[in-house]
Motif scaffolding. Structure first.
Motif, short mmCIF file in Angstrom:
data_model
loop_
_atom_site.label_atom_id
_atom_site.label_comp_id
_atom_site.label_asym_id
_atom_site.label_seq_id
_atom_site.Cartn_x
_atom_site.Cartn_y
_atom_site.Cartn_z
N UNK A 246 1.05 -1.30 0.19
CA UNK A 246 -0.05 0.16 0.19
C UNK A 246 1.06 0.51 -0.10
N UNK A 247 2.06 1.43 0.90
CA UNK A 247 2.80 2.43 0.76
C UNK A 247 3.38 2.71 -0.43
N UNK A 305 6.64 12.53 5.16
CA UNK A 305 5.09 11.38 5.35
C UNK A 305 5.09 9.84 4.90
N UNK A 306 5.48 9.48 4.19
CA UNK A 306 5.67 8.82 3.34
C UNK A 306 6.87 8.02 4.35
N UNK A 307 8.00 9.03 4.52
CA UNK A 307 9.31 8.35 5.69
C UNK A 307 8.88 7.47 6.78
N UNK A 308 8.28 9.26 7.30
CA UNK A 308 8.39 8.26 8.61
C UNK A 308 6.82 7.22 8.98
N UNK A 309 5.84 7.46 8.08
CA UNK A 309 5.22 5.72 8.38
C UNK A 309 6.38 4.01 7.90
N UNK A 310 7.38 4.42 7.23
CA UNK A 310 8.41 3.72 6.95
C UNK A 310 8.47 2.81 8.02
N UNK A 311 9.24 4.99 9.05
CA UNK A 311 10.67 4.27 9.24
C UNK A 311 9.03 4.04 11.09
N UNK A 316 9.56 0.54 14.03
CA UNK A 316 8.53 0.44 15.49
C UNK A 316 9.26 1.87 15.94
N UNK A 317 9.06 2.87 15.50
CA UNK A 317 9.43 4.27 15.46
C UNK A 317 8.29 4.36 16.81
N UNK A 318 7.06 4.63 17.17
CA UNK A 318 6.03 4.11 18.38
C UNK A 318 5.26 5.12 17.00
N UNK A 319 5.03 5.45 16.62
CA UNK A 319 3.70 6.87 15.16
C UNK A 319 2.89 5.88 14.97
N UNK A 320 1.78 6.15 14.94
CA UNK A 320 0.62 5.06 14.09
C UNK A 320 0.61 5.09 12.76
N UNK A 321 1.10 3.54 11.90
CA UNK A 321 0.62 3.64 10.42
C UNK A 321 0.01 4.42 10.21
N UNK A 322 -1.88 3.77 10.65
CA UNK A 322 -2.65 4.31 9.99
C UNK A 322 -2.60 5.65 10.05
N UNK A 323 -2.17 6.44 11.32
CA UNK A 323 -2.98 7.69 11.17
C UNK A 323 -1.83 8.49 10.42
N UNK A 324 -1.01 8.37 9.95
CA UNK A 324 0.38 9.12 9.25
C UNK A 324 -0.07 8.69 7.85
N UNK A 325 -0.43 7.88 7.51
CA UNK A 325 -1.49 7.31 6.27
C UNK A 325 -2.27 7.83 6.10
N UNK A 357 2.29 12.63 15.62
CA UNK A 357 1.50 13.79 14.51
C UNK A 357 1.54 14.54 14.17
N UNK A 358 2.46 14.98 12.10
CA UNK A 358 2.80 15.86 11.95
C UNK A 358 1.80 16.91 12.13
N UNK A 359 2.30 17.76 11.74
CA UNK A 359 1.21 19.41 12.25
C UNK A 359 1.84 19.88 11.05
N UNK A 360 1.23 20.78 10.27
CA UNK A 360 1.46 21.25 9.14
C UNK A 360 0.58 22.94 8.50
#
Length: 360
Positions: A246-247, A305-311, A316-325, A357-360
């Motif tokens: 998917x990514x 964001x894609x780089x953070x999803x991969x991480x 296991x960076x601690x962020x949620x792949x679902x939230x980032x996606x 979660x990223x803030x733009x």
């Protein structure tokens, strides 16, 4: 060595009969099944014995020579289907197949089945010996450029007519899985009232059977349908699809849109880009429009964001792949990060927003 393609095999067998040996090699399961069905049909007889052997580590190659002796006693025709999962019979198998080609019983037909054929296999002693006794049937998946024509022909088997744009859409969805395509065509033959498959019919049918593929998600992005994209993302995750695939699709979208922006700035022809990314002509205007609408900063944020999803997936960076996606989809669909707030209510997974979660 004579080479035959699956669509020509049945006429060949009707004209020439079934040869002593057939070599069925290729990576497409549907075309392989078609070829085997044509061979079995050409040998349809009450006194035909059919055996299917799958080569394994402890496979007994003496079965080939033992078969010659047993058949001489009864006189029945026998079809031997020998499947080589890795196209490598090994030293004993190579010797047995070479010897079999020299002493094959008249009452036997041997069909050797393998994966994508490489030069190493084609130049081997056993393969050459068998190829002298019968043709090679290539069951290779068509190139993407050939898929729309193949799908048109396949649909005709089910008395279906495909509207403009449908073959290209199905090519995207089913490339590499023509067996699934054939199953859907068979189903649509029953569901369609007039035998005409339109894009509207596809959307309804796919929604009804919950077939939300990564390419269906890609379509929602292309249509800037954020709510539809979230719904399809949820269904993809429910079906336990590969998140990494998917990514990859989303990364491909961002790379193409970024390249189109650069091409416009440098006044570079985009035809080569579309060929590289295998984008159909009817999809190209939409990509041009989205590349013009999205800002450079939005695409840069999407790549981050894609780089953070991969991480998150790999490290296991601690962020949620679902939230980032989900945030990534909001950028690609709406060019507006605020749209994510309403969209998050679509999910029922009970995931709390991550502090990072990223803030733009």
């Amino acid at each position: 060595m004579q080479t035959i393609y699956p669509e020509k095999l049945e006429p060949y067998l009707q004209q020439n009969g079934v040869p002593p040996v057939l070599l069925v090699f290729g990576d497409d399961l549907l075309l392989r099944n078609d070829a085997l069905a044509s061979i079995r049909k050409g040998l349809a007889s009450d006194d035909l014995e059919r055996v299917h052997w799958l080569q394994s580590k402890d496979f007994d190659w003496q079965q080939l020579s033992a078969g010659e002796q047993s058949m001489s006693l009864f006189g029945n025709m026998r079809l031997i289907e020998l499947e080589l999962p890795e196209n490598k019979p090994g030293r004993d198998g190579s010797a047995a197949l070479t010897e079999y080609a020299k002493n094959q019983a008249e009452s036997e037909i041997l069909v050797v089945i393998g994966d994508r054929l490489k030069k190493e296999t084609q130049n081997s002693r056993w393969f050459k010996a068998l190829a002298e006794r019968g043709p090679l049937v290539r069951t290779q998946s068509p190139d993407k450029s050939q898929l729309p024509a193949f799908i048109h022909q396949r649909a005709q088997r089910y008395q279906l007519t495909l509207a403009a744009g449908v073959p290209e859409k199905l090519s995207d969805w089913f490339e590499g899985n023509l067996l699934a395509l054939d199953q859907e065509l068979s189903k649509w033959q029953l569901l369609s009232n007039d035998g005409v498959i339109t894009e509207d019919f596809l959307k309804t049918s796919i929604d009804d059977v919950s077939r939300f593929s990564v390419f269906a998600l890609q379509e929602s992005i292309q249509q800037q349908d954020f709510e539809g994209a979230l719904h399809r993302l949820e269904r993809l995750l429910d079906e336990e699809n590969d998140f990494h695939r998917l990514i990859w699709i989303l990364q491909r979208e961002v790379q193409l849109l970024t390249a189109l922006q650069k091409a416009k700035q440098t006044q570079t022809d985009t035809n080569a880009l579309f060929r590289q990314f295998m984008i159909w002509p009817n999809q190209q205007p939409g990509y041009h429009q989205r590349a013009n609408q999205l800002s450079q900063q939005t695409l840069l944020s999407a790549q981050q964001l894609i780089e953070r999803i991969e991480a998150a997936l790999k490290l296991d960076s601690g962020e949620s792949p679902l939230i980032l996606t989900t945030h990534l989809l909001s950028l690609l669909c709406c060019n507006n990060a605020d749209a994510i707030n309403d969209g998050l209510s679509v999910f029922n997974h009970g995931i709390e927003p991550n502090e990072k979660f990223i803030q733009l």
